[in-house]
Every structure is written in C-alpha cells, then in structure tokens.
Design a protein around this motif. Structure first.
Motif, PDB file in Angstrom:
ATOM      1  N   SER A   1       0.818  -1.212   0.000  1.00  0.00           N
ATOM      2  CA  SER A   1       0.000   0.000   0.000  1.00  0.00           C
ATOM      3  C   SER A   1       0.858   1.271   0.000  1.00  0.00           C
ATOM      4  O   SER A   1       0.334   2.370   0.177  1.00  0.00           O
ATOM      5  CB  SER A   1      -0.928  -0.008   1.214  1.00  0.00           C
ATOM      6  OG  SER A   1      -0.132  -0.134   2.371  1.00  0.00           O
ATOM      7  N   THR A   2       2.172   1.104  -0.172  1.00  0.00           N
ATOM      8  CA  THR A   2       3.054   2.268  -0.288  1.00  0.00           C
ATOM      9  C   THR A   2       4.028   2.036  -1.440  1.00  0.00           C
ATOM     10  O   THR A   2       4.266   0.891  -1.844  1.00  0.00           O
ATOM     11  CB  THR A   2       3.898   2.479   0.992  1.00  0.00           C
ATOM     12  OG1 THR A   2       4.706   1.309   1.194  1.00  0.00           O
ATOM     13  CG2 THR A   2       3.039   2.714   2.212  1.00  0.00           C
ATOM     14  N   LEU A   3       4.616   3.143  -1.931  1.00  0.00           N
ATOM     15  CA  LEU A   3       5.633   3.033  -2.989  1.00  0.00           C
ATOM     16  C   LEU A   3       6.830   2.248  -2.459  1.00  0.00           C
ATOM     17  O   LEU A   3       7.391   1.394  -3.152  1.00  0.00           O
ATOM     18  CB  LEU A   3       6.082   4.427  -3.438  1.00  0.00           C
ATOM     19  CG  LEU A   3       5.007   5.333  -4.039  1.00  0.00           C
ATOM     20  CD1 LEU A   3       5.571   6.737  -4.297  1.00  0.00           C
ATOM     21  CD2 LEU A   3       4.454   4.752  -5.331  1.00  0.00           C
TER      22      LEU A   3
ATOM     23  N   ASP B   1       9.327   2.278  -7.869  1.00  0.00           N
ATOM     24  CA  ASP B   1       7.882   2.482  -7.959  1.00  0.00           C
ATOM     25  C   ASP B   1       7.639   3.987  -7.871  1.00  0.00           C
ATOM     26  O   ASP B   1       8.309   4.680  -7.096  1.00  0.00           O
ATOM     27  CB  ASP B   1       7.149   1.736  -6.843  1.00  0.00           C
ATOM     28  CG  ASP B   1       5.691   1.466  -7.203  1.00  0.00           C
ATOM     29  OD1 ASP B   1       5.379   1.345  -8.409  1.00  0.00           O
ATOM     30  OD2 ASP B   1       4.844   1.387  -6.294  1.00  0.00           O
ATOM     31  N   THR B   2       6.701   4.466  -8.684  1.00  0.00           N
ATOM     32  CA  THR B   2       6.463   5.908  -8.775  1.00  0.00           C
ATOM     33  C   THR B   2       4.997   6.217  -8.562  1.00  0.00           C
ATOM     34  O   THR B   2       4.128   5.437  -8.966  1.00  0.00           O
ATOM     35  CB  THR B   2       6.884   6.420 -10.179  1.00  0.00           C
ATOM     36  OG1 THR B   2       8.286   6.251 -10.330  1.00  0.00           O
ATOM     37  CG2 THR B   2       6.536   7.888 -10.372  1.00  0.00           C
TER      38      THR B   2
ATOM     39  N   ALA C   1      15.857  10.235  -8.115  1.00  0.00           N
ATOM     40  CA  ALA C   1      15.961   8.973  -7.362  1.00  0.00           C
ATOM     41  C   ALA C   1      17.208   8.203  -7.799  1.00  0.00           C
ATOM     42  O   ALA C   1      17.910   7.619  -6.970  1.00  0.00           O
ATOM     43  CB  ALA C   1      14.709   8.121  -7.569  1.00  0.00           C
ATOM     44  N   VAL C   2      17.506   8.216  -9.101  1.00  0.00           N
ATOM     45  CA  VAL C   2      18.691   7.498  -9.583  1.00  0.00           C
ATOM     46  C   VAL C   2      19.958   8.182  -9.063  1.00  0.00           C
ATOM     47  O   VAL C   2      20.920   7.509  -8.678  1.00  0.00           O
ATOM     48  CB  VAL C   2      18.698   7.418 -11.129  1.00  0.00           C
ATOM     49  CG1 VAL C   2      20.014   6.877 -11.635  1.00  0.00           C
ATOM     50  CG2 VAL C   2      17.559   6.533 -11.596  1.00  0.00           C
TER      51      VAL C   2
ATOM     52  N   VAL D   1      10.440   5.945  -5.728  1.00  0.00           N
ATOM     53  CA  VAL D   1      11.187   5.242  -4.676  1.00  0.00           C
ATOM     54  C   VAL D   1      11.976   4.120  -5.334  1.00  0.00           C
ATOM     55  O   VAL D   1      11.453   3.418  -6.197  1.00  0.00           O
ATOM     56  CB  VAL D   1      10.216   4.667  -3.625  1.00  0.00           C
ATOM     57  CG1 VAL D   1      10.959   3.777  -2.640  1.00  0.00           C
ATOM     58  CG2 VAL D   1       9.500   5.788  -2.894  1.00  0.00           C
ATOM     59  N   ILE D   2      13.231   3.989  -4.941  1.00  0.00           N
ATOM     60  CA  ILE D   2      14.042   2.850  -5.407  1.00  0.00           C
ATOM     61  C   ILE D   2      14.486   2.055  -4.191  1.00  0.00           C
ATOM     62  O   ILE D   2      15.012   2.621  -3.220  1.00  0.00           O
ATOM     63  CB  ILE D   2      15.277   3.321  -6.204  1.00  0.00           C
ATOM     64  CG1 ILE D   2      14.833   4.051  -7.479  1.00  0.00           C
ATOM     65  CG2 ILE D   2      16.172   2.133  -6.569  1.00  0.00           C
ATOM     66  CD1 ILE D   2      15.973   4.578  -8.331  1.00  0.00           C
TER      67      ILE D   2
END
Ligand code: IMP
Length: 195
Positions: free
Chosen positions: A47-49, A72-73, A184-185, A122-123
């Motif tokens: 339920s979260t990134l 995930d974005t 993020a990267v 998020v990574i």
C-alpha cells in the motif's frame, strides 16, 4: 580485464533501462528481468511506494540470487490526501488507461484551489545483505486542463514548480534533467558510492 559487477534492475521497460544504463555508466552491468530469464508477474500488492519497490527487489533477490534494485512511482496530490499515490497506474481502474486516469484526476479536482502535487519515485536496493531505500521528488501543481503531447501518464497535467510548461510540453531531455526518476537514480548512485 576487470569484470563489472552485475546488478538487476527489476523491469522490462526498455526506456527506463536505457535511461538507467546511461546514468550508471561503466560502474555496473545492469541486467533486465528478461536478461535473467525472469518472466514472472511480480506482485505489487503493497500500500506504499516503498513497500512495492521492496516487494519487487526482494522477489528477484530471493528467487534469482542477484543483487537488485526496483522502482515504484506515484503522483501525490495534497488536496486529495496524497492520492492517486501508489495507485497512480490504475487510478481509474485496472486498465492502466492514462487518459481515463487524467480525466478522473481533473474531475476530482474541479473547483479545488490548492493544486500542489509531487511525483515521487522510490528505489529499493538489495546489495549483499543490505537493503536501502532512496527516493526522488519533483514538486509542482496539477493544471486545470491537459496541455502538451510529449511524455506519458500524467505528464500533460503536471507542471513542475518554477516553470510555465507541463512535463508534456517539455522535450525528453528537459524533463529527464529534473524528473523524480532522475533524482531517485542520483540518490541511488550516491548510495552505491558509499557501500
Ligand atoms: P511506475 O511505477 O514507473 O510504473 O509508475 C506508475 C504510474 O505513475 C505510471 O503508470 C504513470 O501513470 C505514473 N507515472 C510514473 N512516472 C510518470 C512520469 O514521469 N510522468 C507521468 N506519469 C508518471
């Protein structure tokens, strides 16, 4: 000759792979899911990134044994309590229809004056026995009407802060220079340099 360490990026999206390979350069040999013969439908049921990125990275690490990262974005709209967020791809239903998602978003924001929003990527990185989470954010606002032809997803209705164009009015390189994914990267690369 030194052999580069291999790391899996848990995606088969060619566009993302190309972008990441350009940014990571000659530090790692970045493999895709099909490079490791993974054709599974990896669950994204969190339920979260953060939860989804971890689910994907852990799946690959545990089943295939590779060091791995997964992303995930989501688009987080303040006046909607952070929605569509982790449900961005399927906001208007399971069909992953970008047009329908944008229409629903604009409908839900009719008459709303606080239009502040952000894209967040998020990574999750699993390297050896370490699990690391990084993210990248671009702040902006939701326009009242779609504008621009480039990009994908919610790009025609997202205007980054400080600019006058939506993501869909920018060229790919203009968007990629400031995007949530780029940030993020960069955070991932900084982290890799310290591990
Ligand atoms: P994903 O995690 O990269 O698959 O992104 C999930 C969903 O967020 C996508 O299906 C799009 O709806 C939306 N999204 C992600 N990145 C972008 C972007 O750069 N522009 C517009 N929409 C995006």
């Amino acid at each position: 000759m030194n052999k580069l360490p291999s790391i899996v990026f848990a995606t088969n999206n060619e566009h993302k792979l190309h972008e990441i390979r350009m940014m990571i350069g000659d530090r790692y040999n970045v493999l895709s899911l099909s490079d490791i013969n993974c054709h599974d439908d990896i669950p994204e049921t969190a339920s979260t990134l953060e939860g989804n990125a971890l689910l994907k990275a852990r799946y690959v690490k545990h089943k295939y044994g590779f060091d791995c990262f997964a992303d995930d974005t989501g688009l987080e709209v303040d006046s909607l309590g952070g929605a569509p967020g982790v449900y961005s791809a399927r906001y208007a239903g399971p069909g992953h229809d970008s047009e329908a998602n944008m229409r629903l978003l604009l409908d839900n924001m009719k008459g709303v004056t606080d239009r502040s929003a952000r894209f967040r990527t998020v990574i999750a990185l699993l390297l050896g026995d370490k699990e690391v989470i990084v993210d990248g954010v671009v702040n902006g606002e939701i326009t009242t009407d779609p504008s621009g032809q480039n990009g994908f997803g919610y790009d025609p209705v997202f205007r980054p802060a400080g600019g006058s164009e939506t993501f869909a009015e920018m060229t790919d390189s203009e968007k990629n220079a400031i995007s949530h994914r780029r940030r993020a990267v960069e955070a991932l690369l900084n982290k890799l340099a310290t591990l």
